[in-house]
Design an enzyme around this catalytic site. Structure first.
Site, PDB file in Angstrom:
ATOM      1  N   LYS A  39       0.855  -1.022  -0.086  1.00  0.00           N
ATOM      2  CA  LYS A  39      -0.130   0.085   0.103  1.00  0.00           C
ATOM      3  C   LYS A  39       0.916   1.119  -0.010  1.00  0.00           C
ATOM      4  O   LYS A  39       1.766   1.245   0.840  1.00  0.00           O
ATOM      5  CB  LYS A  39      -0.937   0.019   1.249  1.00  0.00           C
ATOM      6  CG  LYS A  39      -2.016  -1.163   1.227  1.00  0.00           C
ATOM      7  CD  LYS A  39      -2.949  -1.079   0.113  1.00  0.00           C
ATOM      8  CE  LYS A  39      -4.138  -1.821   0.160  1.00  0.00           C
ATOM      9  NZ  LYS A  39      -4.969  -1.853  -0.892  1.00  0.00           N
ATOM     10  N   ASP A  60      -0.317  -0.073  -4.587  1.00  0.00           N
ATOM     11  CA  ASP A  60      -1.827   0.403  -4.635  1.00  0.00           C
ATOM     12  C   ASP A  60      -2.083   1.723  -3.742  1.00  0.00           C
ATOM     13  O   ASP A  60      -1.805   1.683  -2.617  1.00  0.00           O
ATOM     14  CB  ASP A  60      -2.385  -1.087  -3.840  1.00  0.00           C
ATOM     15  CG  ASP A  60      -4.097  -0.849  -3.871  1.00  0.00           C
ATOM     16  OD1 ASP A  60      -4.879  -1.724  -3.837  1.00  0.00           O
ATOM     17  OD2 ASP A  60      -4.529   0.078  -4.507  1.00  0.00           O
ATOM     18  N   GLU A 102      -1.857   0.770  -8.556  1.00  0.00           N
ATOM     19  CA  GLU A 102      -3.343   0.368  -8.602  1.00  0.00           C
ATOM     20  C   GLU A 102      -4.213   1.338  -8.229  1.00  0.00           C
ATOM     21  O   GLU A 102      -3.802   2.121  -7.184  1.00  0.00           O
ATOM     22  CB  GLU A 102      -3.410  -1.044  -7.728  1.00  0.00           C
ATOM     23  CG  GLU A 102      -4.797  -1.514  -7.710  1.00  0.00           C
ATOM     24  CD  GLU A 102      -5.075  -2.902  -6.625  1.00  0.00           C
ATOM     25  OE1 GLU A 102      -4.223  -3.514  -6.813  1.00  0.00           O
ATOM     26  OE2 GLU A 102      -5.897  -2.888  -6.128  1.00  0.00           O
ATOM     27  N   GLU A 160     -11.712  -2.563  -8.680  1.00  0.00           N
ATOM     28  CA  GLU A 160     -12.234  -2.972  -7.284  1.00  0.00           C
ATOM     29  C   GLU A 160     -13.501  -2.097  -6.953  1.00  0.00           C
ATOM     30  O   GLU A 160     -14.330  -2.388  -6.287  1.00  0.00           O
ATOM     31  CB  GLU A 160     -11.264  -3.137  -6.135  1.00  0.00           C
ATOM     32  CG  GLU A 160     -10.722  -1.899  -5.537  1.00  0.00           C
ATOM     33  CD  GLU A 160      -9.890  -2.077  -4.538  1.00  0.00           C
ATOM     34  OE1 GLU A 160      -8.637  -2.728  -4.829  1.00  0.00           O
ATOM     35  OE2 GLU A 160      -9.848  -1.392  -3.409  1.00  0.00           O
ATOM     36  N   ASP A 174     -14.313  -7.708  -9.279  1.00  0.00           N
ATOM     37  CA  ASP A 174     -14.512  -8.090  -7.865  1.00  0.00           C
ATOM     38  C   ASP A 174     -15.929  -8.678  -7.837  1.00  0.00           C
ATOM     39  O   ASP A 174     -16.899  -8.151  -8.352  1.00  0.00           O
ATOM     40  CB  ASP A 174     -14.465  -6.705  -7.166  1.00  0.00           C
ATOM     41  CG  ASP A 174     -14.918  -6.692  -5.757  1.00  0.00           C
ATOM     42  OD1 ASP A 174     -13.984  -6.363  -4.965  1.00  0.00           O
ATOM     43  OD2 ASP A 174     -15.970  -7.244  -5.271  1.00  0.00           O
ATOM     44  N   HIS A 214      -9.460  -8.474  -7.782  1.00  0.00           N
ATOM     45  CA  HIS A 214      -9.402  -7.958  -6.654  1.00  0.00           C
ATOM     46  C   HIS A 214      -9.896  -8.798  -5.573  1.00  0.00           C
ATOM     47  O   HIS A 214     -11.174  -9.165  -5.587  1.00  0.00           O
ATOM     48  CB  HIS A 214     -10.318  -6.500  -6.475  1.00  0.00           C
ATOM     49  CG  HIS A 214     -10.301  -6.041  -5.022  1.00  0.00           C
ATOM     50  ND1 HIS A 214     -11.464  -6.000  -4.333  1.00  0.00           N
ATOM     51  CD2 HIS A 214      -9.510  -5.647  -4.340  1.00  0.00           C
ATOM     52  CE1 HIS A 214     -11.395  -5.487  -3.134  1.00  0.00           C
ATOM     53  NE2 HIS A 214     -10.073  -5.526  -2.815  1.00  0.00           N
TER      54      HIS A 214
HETATM   55  C1  LIG Z   1      -9.820  -1.461   2.334  1.00  0.00           C
HETATM   56  C2  LIG Z   1      -9.308  -2.842   1.630  1.00  0.00           C
HETATM   57  O1  LIG Z   1      -8.819  -3.235   2.434  1.00  0.00           O
HETATM   58  C3  LIG Z   1      -8.576  -2.396   0.534  1.00  0.00           C
HETATM   59  O2  LIG Z   1      -7.376  -1.659   0.798  1.00  0.00           O
HETATM   60  C4  LIG Z   1      -8.063  -3.593  -0.419  1.00  0.00           C
HETATM   61  C5  LIG Z   1      -7.401  -3.615  -1.672  1.00  0.00           C
HETATM   62  O3  LIG Z   1      -7.413  -2.069  -2.142  1.00  0.00           O
HETATM   63  C6  LIG Z   1      -6.841  -4.284  -2.444  1.00  0.00           C
HETATM   64  O4  LIG Z   1      -6.816  -5.474  -1.736  1.00  0.00           O
HETATM   65  O5  LIG Z   1      -6.320  -4.190  -3.458  1.00  0.00           O
HETATM   66 MG   LIG Z   2      -6.650  -1.994  -4.244  1.00  0.00          MG
END
Ligand SMILES: C[C@H](O)[C@@H](O)CC(=O)C(=O)O
Ligand SMILES: [Mg+2]
Length: 449
Positions: A223, A251, A277, A306, A329, A362
């Site tokens: 992330k 992401d 992402e 997603e 998704d 996703h």
């Molecule tokens: C809020 C969710 O956990 C999100 O962060 C999931 C995501 O974006 C992903 O798995 O790709």
């Molecule tokens: Mg994501």
């Protein structure tokens, strides 16, 4: 054909306090409690057949989705499951084009999330009564029947029913080998998101990454998006651990404006991410096209899906070449029905660009792994016949499902149990029901509520 009349529809607000451990956290969703609106369809079938459906939420707002499911109930109660699946397109349209409900979200938002849960609750008993896991029900279905489950409204300018049938017919070649020599033998390749949630301190990130490496994971998603210096430090940390030959993805969960996305990802390019992402708003198709074009020279693709409302958004993303990796998704789109249309559109558009549009679903949420594994296995066997793609994996909350995912050597092994893997354990639902379940009574009391 499936039988039994729907005698009762119940929907449950089920929440898991994942925010306490930072699991699931990202640059925009900093305190997610992985939750679900969990639908149970009871029938009068002599074997007590039930349908279980789910849609994924982050805690607050699940109660709104529960309301939306109850608003859809008149379209489901006293319906024969055989009539539902016998005209699945008609049932899909009933749920998603209710003359009044569509005004608060036509195939988008809360109503569409609710419809996804109800639709999944209808697919599950069909697979169950056929004695097949859903992926096998879809693989064994003749193209015409499969296509009859899809609502082609708004996408016939890029994919007609006839074209969809032709894609499925052409993919019949090699199906048996793809099932037996690939899927049943090796499973479906996956990547892990569980090591690098934004709320994880470096020590946790290191520990989880080290454990994942021992478990044969070779592809990792991290992330990013809240603080550039943190991103550089955390990406460096992961890259040092996994080495240059393993794959990193990033992401940002819609954090940036378009110019900011290009600038920020360029500063992270040294880590050679395969994709970035959700760099910007999922409603900004042309913005994603601009980011894709700007990052292409760096060899960084854009992944999105997603939070894309429906097949129409995906149609535009594909037409605008606004993505490289398409992320379906199972709960954001209208369940299996609408995901089928997106898988087929991705295949149709593949011929327009050399690299194609790999579908990399996703699955970051409760129950998403259990559901989407069926869809992506169907995609490999009956549509794309390609594994230049991978499926996300998060290792949270599988213990609450009767038929949890099975991961072996960083791959999803095909479900064997009949149904759609949507059934949750009754005790889990009871204990995690919000706000009166045992888990939440304790937590809310401790928080002084
Ligand atoms: C809020 C969710 O956990 C999100 O962060 C999931 C995501 O974006 C992903 O798995 O790709
Ligand atoms: Mg994501």
């Amino acid at each position: 054909m499936v039988h039994g009349r729907v005698s009762r529809l119940s929907v449950h607000d089920v929440r898991f306090p994942t925010s306490l451990g930072g699991h699931g956290s990202d640059a925009m969703h900093t305190d997610p409690d992985y939750s679900a609106a969990y639908v149970v369809l009871e029938t009068d079938a002599e074997d007590g057949l039930k349908g279980y459906g789910i849609t994924f939420t982050l805690g607050r707002g699940t109660e709104v989705v529960v309301c939306a499911v109850n608003a859809l109930a008149p379209h489901v109660l006293n319906k024969d499951l055989g009539d539902i699946v016998g005209d699945f397109r008609g049932f899909y349209r009933q749920l998603t084009s209710d003359g009044q409900l569509r005004w608060i979200g036509a195939e988008k938002g809360v109503v569409h999330l609710a419809a996804a849960a109800v639709l999944s609750a209808a697919w599950a008993p069909w697979a169950k009564q056929e004695g097949k896991p859903l992926w096998k029900l879809l693989v064994d279905m003749d193209p015409q029947t499969l296509v009859s489950c899809i609502d082609f409204r708004y996408i016939t300018d890029v994919l007609t029913e006839e074209e969809a049938c032709e894609i499925l017919r052409q993919s019949q070649v090699g199906k048996k080998e793809r099932v037996e020599e690939q899927m049943l033998a090796h499973g479906y390749p996956a990547y892990t998101m569980s090591c690098a949630w934004l709320g994880h301190p470096d020590a946790t990130l290191k520990q989880l990454c080290s454990e994942a490496l021992k478990d044969s994971w070779t592809r990792f998603k991290v992330k990013v998006g809240a603080n550039l210096q943190d991103d550089i430090r955390r990406c460096q940390l992961i890259k040092n651990m996994i080495g240059p030959e393993k794959t990193l993805m990033m992401d940002a969960n819609q954090r940036w404006d378009v110019p900011e996305a290009v600038e920020w990802v360029t500063k992270l390019a040294e880590f050679k991410p395969l994709w970035t992402e959700e760099p910007t708003s999922p409603d900004d198709i042309l913005g994603h096209a601009a980011v894709s074009k700007a990052l292409a020279p760096l060899g960084i693709g854009v992944a999105i899906g997603e939070q894309c409302h429906n097949r129409v958004i995906f149609k535009q993303l594909l037409e605008a070449k606004a993505l490289k990796f398409l992320q379906i998704d199972s709960c954001r789109l209208g369940s299996v029905n609408e995901n089928l249309s997106v898988l087929l559109m991705a295949k149709k558009f593949e011929i327009r660009v050399p690299w194609g549009f790999p579908v990399c679903p996703h699955l970051g949420g409760v129950g998403l792994c259990e559901l989407v594994q069926h869809l992506i296995m169907f995609d490999f066997i009956s549509v794309s016949a390609s594994q230049d793609r991978m499926c996300e994996y998060v290792d949270h909350l599988h213990e609450h499902f009767k038929h949890p995912v099975l991961i072996r050597e960083a791959s999803y092994m095909p479900p064997k149990d009949a149904g759609y893997s949507t059934e949750m354990k009754e005790d889990s639902v009871k204990r995690h029901r919000y706000p009166d379940g045992e888990v939440w009574k304790k937590l809310l009391t401790a928080q002084g509520n």
